[in-house]
Design an enzyme around this catalytic site. Structure first.
Site, PDB file in Angstrom:
ATOM      1  N   ASN A   1       0.849  -1.193   0.000  1.00 41.11           N
ATOM      2  CA  ASN A   1       0.000   0.000   0.000  1.00 41.11           C
ATOM      3  C   ASN A   1       0.888   1.248   0.000  1.00 41.11           C
ATOM      4  O   ASN A   1       1.449   1.621   1.027  1.00 41.11           O
ATOM      5  CB  ASN A   1      -0.901  -0.026   1.247  1.00 41.11           C
ATOM      6  CG  ASN A   1      -1.766   1.214   1.363  1.00 41.11           C
ATOM      7  OD1 ASN A   1      -1.805   2.048   0.455  1.00 41.11           O
ATOM      8  ND2 ASN A   1      -2.454   1.351   2.486  1.00 41.11           N
TER       9      ASN A   1
ATOM     10  N   LYS B   1       0.023   4.254  -0.272  1.00 43.10           N
ATOM     11  CA  LYS B   1      -0.646   5.445   0.281  1.00 43.10           C
ATOM     12  C   LYS B   1      -0.411   6.623  -0.663  1.00 43.10           C
ATOM     13  O   LYS B   1      -0.402   6.420  -1.879  1.00 43.10           O
ATOM     14  CB  LYS B   1      -0.163   5.701   1.718  1.00 43.10           C
ATOM     15  CG  LYS B   1      -0.287   4.437   2.585  1.00 43.10           C
ATOM     16  CD  LYS B   1      -0.148   4.665   4.048  1.00 43.10           C
ATOM     17  CE  LYS B   1      -0.319   3.331   4.778  1.00 43.10           C
ATOM     18  NZ  LYS B   1      -0.336   3.457   6.217  1.00 43.10           N
TER      19      LYS B   1
ATOM     20  N   HIS C   1      -9.790   1.065   4.820  1.00 33.89           N
ATOM     21  CA  HIS C   1      -8.494   1.267   5.491  1.00 33.89           C
ATOM     22  C   HIS C   1      -8.679   2.240   6.654  1.00 33.89           C
ATOM     23  O   HIS C   1      -9.475   3.181   6.570  1.00 33.89           O
ATOM     24  CB  HIS C   1      -7.464   1.805   4.493  1.00 33.89           C
ATOM     25  CG  HIS C   1      -6.082   1.832   5.063  1.00 33.89           C
ATOM     26  ND1 HIS C   1      -5.643   2.848   5.874  1.00 33.89           N
ATOM     27  CD2 HIS C   1      -5.057   0.944   4.979  1.00 33.89           C
ATOM     28  CE1 HIS C   1      -4.392   2.577   6.260  1.00 33.89           C
ATOM     29  NE2 HIS C   1      -4.016   1.436   5.722  1.00 33.89           N
TER      30      HIS C   1
ATOM     31  N   GLU D   1      -5.484  -4.966  10.527  1.00 38.06           N
ATOM     32  CA  GLU D   1      -4.483  -3.943  10.826  1.00 38.06           C
ATOM     33  C   GLU D   1      -4.881  -3.239  12.114  1.00 38.06           C
ATOM     34  O   GLU D   1      -5.712  -2.309  12.086  1.00 38.06           O
ATOM     35  CB  GLU D   1      -4.417  -2.898   9.700  1.00 38.06           C
ATOM     36  CG  GLU D   1      -4.068  -3.446   8.353  1.00 38.06           C
ATOM     37  CD  GLU D   1      -3.539  -2.359   7.398  1.00 38.06           C
ATOM     38  OE1 GLU D   1      -2.387  -2.483   6.984  1.00 38.06           O
ATOM     39  OE2 GLU D   1      -4.271  -1.403   7.106  1.00 38.06           O
TER      40      GLU D   1
ATOM     41  N   GLY E   1       2.384   2.235  11.333  1.00 39.13           N
ATOM     42  CA  GLY E   1       3.440   3.241  11.355  1.00 39.13           C
ATOM     43  C   GLY E   1       4.077   3.457  12.717  1.00 39.13           C
ATOM     44  O   GLY E   1       4.704   4.490  12.959  1.00 39.13           O
TER      45      GLY E   1
ATOM     46  N   SER F   1       3.207  -1.970  10.623  1.00 39.41           N
ATOM     47  CA  SER F   1       4.651  -2.014  10.937  1.00 39.41           C
ATOM     48  C   SER F   1       5.348  -3.280  10.429  1.00 39.41           C
ATOM     49  O   SER F   1       6.222  -3.818  11.104  1.00 39.41           O
ATOM     50  CB  SER F   1       4.880  -1.852  12.442  1.00 39.41           C
ATOM     51  OG  SER F   1       4.507  -0.552  12.853  1.00 39.41           O
TER      52      SER F   1
ATOM     53  N   GLY G   1       2.802  -0.943   4.471  1.00 39.13           N
ATOM     54  CA  GLY G   1       2.597   0.472   4.191  1.00 39.13           C
ATOM     55  C   GLY G   1       3.916   1.197   4.027  1.00 39.13           C
ATOM     56  O   GLY G   1       4.473   1.294   2.936  1.00 39.13           O
ATOM     57  N   GLY G   2       4.447   1.684   5.129  1.00 38.51           N
ATOM     58  CA  GLY G   2       5.667   2.500   5.115  1.00 38.51           C
ATOM     59  C   GLY G   2       6.813   1.902   4.312  1.00 38.51           C
ATOM     60  O   GLY G   2       7.498   2.613   3.564  1.00 38.51           O
TER      61      GLY G   2
HETATM   62  P1  13P Z   1       2.752   0.592   8.002  1.00 35.15           P
HETATM   63  O1  13P Z   1       3.339  -0.618   7.332  1.00 35.15           O
HETATM   64  O2  13P Z   1       3.452   1.868   7.656  1.00 35.15           O
HETATM   65  O3  13P Z   1       2.587   0.383   9.467  1.00 35.15           O
HETATM   66  O4  13P Z   1       1.274   0.785   7.389  1.00 35.15           O
HETATM   67  C1  13P Z   1       0.414  -0.284   7.381  1.00 35.15           C
HETATM   68  C2  13P Z   1      -0.726   0.051   6.518  1.00 35.15           C
HETATM   69  O5  13P Z   1      -1.482   0.972   6.788  1.00 35.15           O
HETATM   70  C3  13P Z   1      -0.925  -0.770   5.311  1.00 35.15           C
HETATM   71  O6  13P Z   1      -2.183  -0.586   4.771  1.00 35.15           O
END
Ligand code: 13P
Length: 225
Positions: free
Chosen positions: A8, A10, A85, A149, A155, A187, A208-209
């Site tokens: 993702n 974002k 999300h 999640e 994050g 994370s 995500g990150g």
């Molecule tokens: P992180 O991996 O940055 O914690 O984000 C998770 C996320 O929101 C994936 O959709």
């Protein structure tokens, strides 16, 4: 079965970065499902990558300035969509009812839905998740995928331990009469994935990150292969 790696992005990366990223991610050979920022989606589709949108609207066409419809997504070769999300729920105030309408529209257009669920730090985990599943999937018969999640893990570099993860995935699966795939997100990195990969019930990862960080993805690949 091979675990799903869902990325993702974002609202990250500008076009030049996306072009570099595309080259690098293909060389990595991890067969991901990528959820890029929507304006780049066609580029990913055209590169032969399994591509999804991070959000979708509940109508197929009409006067909805700024929105993207499921039929439009399907028409450019999108296969997946993330719905519900945490950031959509929190920042854009999406309710379980909104999410339910979006899921209906997405499945009617043969998009594969990944419904994101998860509780906050001091919330009743089972109550929250139960409501998100029951209300979000009201009147929906098609099979979907869940991404668990916990919002406090997004994050933050914190995540549930193995036992907690096993328990909540079992709980999530108890709502379905088919063997639903449950991804874990929050994370996920080369370090934390060591714990998650020990949980057999996890069908894959929603990252995500680190999703735009090729060197971290390389390390993740080493840990899980
Ligand atoms: P992180 O991996 O940055 O914690 O984000 C998770 C996320 O929101 C994936 O959709």
């Amino acid at each position: 079965m091979e675990k799903i790696i869902a990325l993702n992005h974002k609202m990250n990366m500008e076009y030049e970065e996306v072009q570099n990223y595309l080259k690098n991610i293909q060389e990595l050979e991890i067969n991901p499902i990528i959820f890029p920022t929507a304006i780049y989606a066609k580029k990913f589709v055209d590169s032969g990558i399994k591509t999804g949108l991070q959000n979708i609207y509940s109508q197929n066409s009409g006067p909805y300035t700024g929105e993207i419809s499921p039929s439009q997504a399907k028409s450019i070769g999108i296969d997946y969509v993330l719905i519900g999300h945490f950031e959509r729920r929190k920042i854009f105030k999406e309710t379980n009812k909104d999410i339910n309408e979006k899921i209906k529209a997405a499945v009617n257009n043969n998009l594969k839905v990944i419904l994101c669920v998860g509780e906050g730090k001091n919330e009743n985990q089972e109550e929250i998740i139960k409501t998100q599943i029951i209300e979000g999937l009201k009147d929906i018969k098609e099979e979907i995928i869940i991404a668990y999640e916990p919002t406090w893990a997004i994050g933050s570099n914190e995540m549930p331990n193995k036992k907690e993860l096993e328990n909540i995935i079992k709980y999530i699966k108890s709502f379905f009469d088919y063997d639903i795939m449950v991804l874990y997100g929050g994370s996920v990195g080369a370090d934390t994935i060591k714990t998650i990969k020990e949980v057999n019930a996890v069908s894959g990862y929603l990252i995500g990150g680190n999703s735009t960080n090729i060197s971290e993805l390389k390390k993740i690949k080493e840990v899980i292969s």
